[in-house]
Design a protein around this motif. Structure first.
Motif, mmCIF file in Angstrom:
data_model
loop_
_atom_site.group_PDB
_atom_site.id
_atom_site.type_symbol
_atom_site.label_atom_id
_atom_site.label_comp_id
_atom_site.label_asym_id
_atom_site.label_seq_id
_atom_site.Cartn_x
_atom_site.Cartn_y
_atom_site.Cartn_z
ATOM 1 N N TYR A 133 0.911 -1.184 0.003
ATOM 2 C CA TYR A 133 0.170 -0.224 -0.031
ATOM 3 C C TYR A 133 0.833 1.199 0.085
ATOM 4 O O TYR A 133 0.513 2.112 -0.716
ATOM 5 C CB TYR A 133 -0.962 0.028 1.194
ATOM 6 C CG TYR A 133 -2.159 0.981 1.013
ATOM 7 C CD1 TYR A 133 -3.031 0.597 -0.176
ATOM 8 C CD2 TYR A 133 -2.471 1.961 1.847
ATOM 9 C CE1 TYR A 133 -4.168 1.516 -0.018
ATOM 10 C CE2 TYR A 133 -3.446 2.498 1.654
ATOM 11 C CZ TYR A 133 -4.515 2.521 0.920
ATOM 12 O OH TYR A 133 -5.466 3.480 0.622
ATOM 13 N N PHE A 134 1.931 1.346 0.801
ATOM 14 C CA PHE A 134 2.905 2.218 0.908
ATOM 15 C C PHE A 134 3.388 2.745 -0.746
ATOM 16 O O PHE A 134 3.374 3.717 -1.285
ATOM 17 C CB PHE A 134 4.037 2.121 1.669
ATOM 18 C CG PHE A 134 5.407 3.155 1.483
ATOM 19 C CD1 PHE A 134 5.068 4.200 2.140
ATOM 20 C CD2 PHE A 134 6.251 2.821 0.677
ATOM 21 C CE1 PHE A 134 6.191 5.332 2.007
ATOM 22 C CE2 PHE A 134 7.293 3.678 0.779
ATOM 23 C CZ PHE A 134 7.277 4.979 1.200
ATOM 24 N N HIS A 135 3.596 1.557 -1.156
ATOM 25 C CA HIS A 135 4.257 1.615 -2.858
ATOM 26 C C HIS A 135 3.333 2.316 -3.738
ATOM 27 O O HIS A 135 3.508 3.011 -4.699
ATOM 28 C CB HIS A 135 4.641 0.438 -3.218
ATOM 29 C CG HIS A 135 5.990 -0.022 -2.504
ATOM 30 N ND1 HIS A 135 7.143 0.813 -2.706
ATOM 31 C CD2 HIS A 135 6.335 -0.999 -1.712
ATOM 32 C CE1 HIS A 135 8.314 0.310 -1.846
ATOM 33 N NE2 HIS A 135 7.523 -0.964 -1.359
ATOM 34 N N GLN A 136 1.924 1.797 -3.484
ATOM 35 C CA GLN A 136 0.849 2.409 -4.211
ATOM 36 C C GLN A 136 0.682 3.914 -4.129
ATOM 37 O O GLN A 136 0.354 4.663 -5.153
ATOM 38 C CB GLN A 136 -0.499 1.713 -3.845
ATOM 39 C CG GLN A 136 -0.712 0.110 -4.476
ATOM 40 C CD GLN A 136 -1.858 -0.548 -3.945
ATOM 41 O OE1 GLN A 136 -2.622 -0.082 -3.211
ATOM 42 N NE2 GLN A 136 -2.125 -1.911 -4.164
ATOM 43 N N GLN A 137 0.778 4.299 -3.015
ATOM 44 C CA GLN A 137 0.597 5.779 -2.568
ATOM 45 C C GLN A 137 1.721 6.546 -3.273
ATOM 46 O O GLN A 137 1.489 7.542 -3.837
ATOM 47 C CB GLN A 137 0.582 6.033 -1.027
ATOM 48 C CG GLN A 137 -0.405 5.685 -0.281
ATOM 49 C CD GLN A 137 -0.655 5.995 1.212
ATOM 50 O OE1 GLN A 137 -0.107 5.294 2.164
ATOM 51 N NE2 GLN A 137 -1.150 7.241 1.492
ATOM 52 N N MET A 138 3.035 5.788 -2.993
ATOM 53 C CA MET A 138 4.203 6.579 -3.643
ATOM 54 C C MET A 138 4.113 6.762 -5.151
ATOM 55 O O MET A 138 4.335 7.645 -5.846
ATOM 56 C CB MET A 138 5.238 5.935 -3.177
ATOM 57 C CG MET A 138 6.067 6.168 -2.253
ATOM 58 S SD MET A 138 6.633 7.860 -1.761
ATOM 59 C CE MET A 138 7.443 8.317 -3.513
ATOM 60 N N GLU A 139 3.618 5.482 -5.889
ATOM 61 C CA GLU A 139 3.394 5.730 -7.310
ATOM 62 C C GLU A 139 2.419 6.752 -7.669
ATOM 63 O O GLU A 139 2.522 7.498 -8.446
ATOM 64 C CB GLU A 139 3.016 4.352 -7.736
ATOM 65 C CG GLU A 139 3.791 3.273 -7.675
ATOM 66 C CD GLU A 139 3.385 1.909 -8.238
ATOM 67 O OE1 GLU A 139 2.239 1.824 -8.541
ATOM 68 O OE2 GLU A 139 4.176 0.982 -7.831
ATOM 69 N N CYS A 140 1.128 6.873 -6.921
ATOM 70 C CA CYS A 140 0.244 7.994 -7.363
ATOM 71 C C CYS A 140 1.038 9.236 -6.852
ATOM 72 O O CYS A 140 0.767 10.285 -7.968
ATOM 73 C CB CYS A 140 -0.881 7.737 -6.282
ATOM 74 S SG CYS A 140 -2.130 9.214 -6.112
ATOM 75 N N LEU A 141 1.720 9.613 -5.948
ATOM 76 C CA LEU A 141 2.279 10.985 -5.659
ATOM 77 C C LEU A 141 3.557 11.139 -6.549
ATOM 78 O O LEU A 141 3.510 12.527 -7.083
ATOM 79 C CB LEU A 141 2.758 10.996 -4.409
ATOM 80 C CG LEU A 141 1.515 10.686 -3.232
ATOM 81 C CD1 LEU A 141 2.166 10.496 -1.831
ATOM 82 C CD2 LEU A 141 0.824 12.143 -3.120
ATOM 83 N N GLN A 142 4.151 10.332 -7.038
ATOM 84 C CA GLN A 142 5.168 10.462 -7.899
ATOM 85 C C GLN A 142 4.832 10.892 -9.283
ATOM 86 O O GLN A 142 5.318 11.648 -10.059
ATOM 87 C CB GLN A 142 6.101 9.355 -7.988
ATOM 88 C CG GLN A 142 7.143 9.287 -6.881
ATOM 89 C CD GLN A 142 7.714 7.888 -6.895
ATOM 90 O OE1 GLN A 142 7.383 6.691 -7.308
ATOM 91 N NE2 GLN A 142 9.052 7.931 -6.418
#
Length: 366
Positions: free
Chosen positions: A170-179
């Protein structure tokens, strides 16, 4: 006077802030001192950090005004922005920075005429699902603000739901969205909370927001080399005020939850839930008596708690008791370990220490 005191080590506070900066040398670090600096005293902590901190962050206007009235001139970010449009006059007057997380805040800002443009951080709901604009609406908000004379120094900010986990999809999903958003808008980012500052370099942006780590608590499920060097800022220290011997099988405290497994020596300590020590602490929750680990024995009372000191030969009236923090002999009891004994987190223990408990500050201010 009762012997219970919260000792605040300002040198440790500065050490932890500098550690946050070292973890992310290409970022600025805003020192989060909301909720009265997590129970440590916001103004005193701000004064101690003023020479180092690039900015401070608080939850609300009243917290920011208390800092300004106390002489703090460093930039201050309102992490939840304004709560009504009337607050914008003081945001402008006191040169505050503000987050915007809702359309009404943007509308209020664009209807206002500040003396100087206000730095604005646009909050994105990347998956926490508390505050923030949905990712597919952020571009329109960003464009409105970037074209408005009322706003300047725009950043995208968000908050992670699972950065404390050793590994989190889930952390990586959030990061992908934000990047992706950051790249599309060419926007500087403010993402990393304490766990992401310590453990996720990918989240380090133009600004990071270290909070609980500043006070010496490790927010991670596991640990890192950096987290292991955090220093406790608060030591909650009291004394033994009474001693008694109880026979095997005798109960101690309300409800008789704890019964002596052998003939035992019980110390009564001046600290209780009326001071903010958690009433949910279980038998066996660690306490330091003369620097030696001892178990809590019985339910916490309003003004007192009881500890089994059967194995502490030198325990006597007036002996030092550390509920968390650093003992005189150098022993350390982590607030995180105490929190586990209370089935809670360090945040609730630190912010829960009540005004009844005096704070004593050690180390130079600034």
């Amino acid at each position: 006077m009762r012997p219970l005191v919260a000792h605040i080590d300002l040198d440790a506070l500065r050490h932890n802030y500098r550690l946050a900066c070292q973890c992310a040398p290409h970022s600025h670090s805003v020192a989060v001192i909301k909720a009265d600096a997590y129970g440590h005293g916001a103004l005193d902590c701000a004064r101690a950090l003023a020479a180092d901190a690039s900015a401070f962050a608080v939850a609300s206007l009243d917290e920011a005004l208390a800092l300004r009235e106390g002489g703090i001139t460093v930039p201050i970010v309102l992490l939840e922005g304004i709560f009504n449009a009337d607050e914008l006059a003081q945001v402008d007057q006191h040169r505050l920075w503000m987050a915007v997380h809702s359309a009404w805040q943007v509308d209020a800002l664009l209807a206002f005429s500040p003396r100087a443009p206000i730095p604005v951080w646009v909050k994105v709901d990347s998956g926490m699902h508390r505050l923030g604009f949905a990712p597919d609406t952020v571009s329109a908000v960003w464009q409105r603000l970037s074209e408005a004379p009322q706003a300047t120094a725009l950043h995208l900010m968000s908050h992670f739901a699972t950065a404390d986990a050793a590994e989190s999809r889930y952390f990586h999903q959030q990061m992908e969205c934000l990047q992706a958003l950051g790249d599309r808008l060419d926007a500087p980012l403010c993402l990393a909370n304490s766990p992401a500052t310590l453990a996720w370099p990918v989240a380090h942006g133009a600004w990071n927001r270290p909070g609980i780590m500043l006070y010496g608590s490790n927010p991670l499920e596991t640990t890192t080399t950096a987290a292991d060097t955090l220093r406790p800022v608060m030591t909650l220290r009291s004394e033994i005020i009474a001693l008694r011997d109880v026979e095997a099988g005798e109960p101690v405290g309300y409800g008789g939850r704890w019964r002596a497994p052998r003939r035992s020596r019980i110390a009564v300590v001046a600290a209780g839930y009326g001071d903010g020590y958690d009433r949910h602490a279980q038998d066996g929750t660690p306490v330091l008596v003369n620097g030696q680990r001892c178990p809590l024995a019985g339910k916490v009372s309003m003004d007192m708690l009881t500890v089994d000191v059967s194995d502490v030969a030198d325990a006597t009236i007036g002996s030092e008791v550390v509920l968390w923090g650093c003992a005189a002999n150098g022993a350390v009891l982590s607030v995180d370990e105490v929190a586990r004994g209370c089935d809670t987190i360090s945040y609730t223990l630190l912010t829960g220490v009540l005004p009844r408990v005096p704070r004593r500050y050690h180390g130079a201010f600034g």
